[in-house]
Scaffold this motif. Structure first.
Motif, short mmCIF file in Angstrom:
data_model
loop_
_atom_site.label_atom_id
_atom_site.label_comp_id
_atom_site.label_asym_id
_atom_site.label_seq_id
_atom_site.Cartn_x
_atom_site.Cartn_y
_atom_site.Cartn_z
N ASP A 105 0.87 -1.19 0.00
CA ASP A 105 0.00 0.00 0.00
C ASP A 105 0.90 1.23 0.00
N HIS A 168 -1.36 1.52 9.29
CA HIS A 168 -1.80 0.17 9.66
C HIS A 168 -0.77 -0.87 9.27
N HIS A 175 -5.52 -4.30 5.59
CA HIS A 175 -5.45 -3.60 6.88
C HIS A 175 -5.32 -4.62 8.00
N ALA A 199 2.19 -0.03 6.93
CA ALA A 199 1.84 1.04 6.00
C ALA A 199 1.77 2.33 6.82
N GLU A 201 1.38 6.28 6.91
CA GLU A 201 0.73 7.19 5.96
C GLU A 201 0.25 8.49 6.59
N GLU A 232 2.46 7.78 1.66
CA GLU A 232 2.41 6.47 2.33
C GLU A 232 3.44 5.52 1.73
MG MG Z 1 -2.97 2.49 3.84
#
Ligand code: MG
Ligand code: MG
Length: 260
Positions: A105, A168, A175, A199, A201, A232
């Protein structure tokens, strides 16, 4: 529960990260005044699927597109469509890639043509906030150190940190635990360990931190209408230090997609 990934799983995420970065590079190349966010979504979907991967976001809780496109005062989760980007806009392009059963991500906020100095400063500080957070990533550090680094950099530049939406864990699911706020005191929360994939962000607003969700069930905007930026990366914690699995600075050969 936090899933620590094996070397094989991280290798799959590294490959997915390369597909994601290649896709972001294609989007950046196409990002000229007059393009619509729907056209960007189509470019991303083709890039991801032609490289043997799937867009993580498409169908996620009913999300109708392959990427999120969030211009100007949209913070995150903007839905691609007929919105035409104009000279002087900024736009966050958030991309998720599922490859070999593993998700990565990453998001980047780009200028469209020339942007004013205030927007340029917002982009610079937001990217620096993400870099500051990633610099804290190593075994033995605390999750609170990561969020604190974002807050320090963003607020020193005179901007505010979104609090309602957070980073996350990522990998086996899009997630996973833990949640990663972009604020808070250092030295608290979970201890980072090798095999965690995060991740991170930051969402940074030029005005106040307050957010508002639109009726479409997805789009989140700044309450005061001021611009917002979102950067991110997916980061793996290694036995020593970390690896940014979605780094945009690694040299990569372009991938031929074939005729459409
Ligand atoms: Mg994300
Ligand atoms: Mg994202």
């Amino acid at each position: 529960m936090i899933y620590k990934k094996s070397g094989e799983e991280i290798a799959l995420m590294r490959r997915g990260g390369a597909i994601l970065v290649d896709t972001l590079n294609r989007l950046e190349e196409a990002l000229l005044p007059g393009i619509t966010t729907g056209e960007l979504d189509a470019i991303a979907e083709r890039s991801i699927t032609a490289q043997g991967a799937k867009p993580s976001f498409k169908g996620y809780r009913g999300f109708p597109a392959s990427i999120c496109t969030s211009p100007n005062h949209v913070i995150v989760h903007g839905i691609p469509g007929p919105v035409m980007l104009e000279e002087g806009d900024i736009v966050s392009l958030d991309v998720g890639v599922l490859y070999g059963g593993m998700h990565v991500d990453s998001a980047w906020t780009f200028p469209v043509g020339q942007v004013d100095p205030a927007k340029a400063a917002l982009l610079k500080a937001s990217e620096a906030a993400l870099e500051g957070a990633i610099a804290r990533c190593r075994p033995g550090a605390r999750l609170g150190d990561v969020g604190h680094a974002v807050e320090v950099v963003a607020e020193a530049a005179g901007f505010s940190v979104v609090r309602e939406y957070v980073g996350h864990g990522v990998g086996r699911s899009l997630h996973e635990d833990p949640q990663i706020p972009n604020y808070g005191p250092p030295g608290r929360r979970e201890v980072l360990g090798a095999g965690m994939t995060l991740a991170i962000e930051p969402m940074i607003n030029a005005g106040g931190a307050a957010t508002r969700a639109l009726d479409d069930g997805w789009t989140v905007v700044t309450a005061d209408g001021a611009p917002s930026a979102h950067f991110e990366h997916t980061v793996a914690i290694l036995t020593e230090g970390h690896e940014v699995l979605t780094s945009r600075t690694h040299a990569r050969p372009p991938v031929a997609l074939g005729a459409s």
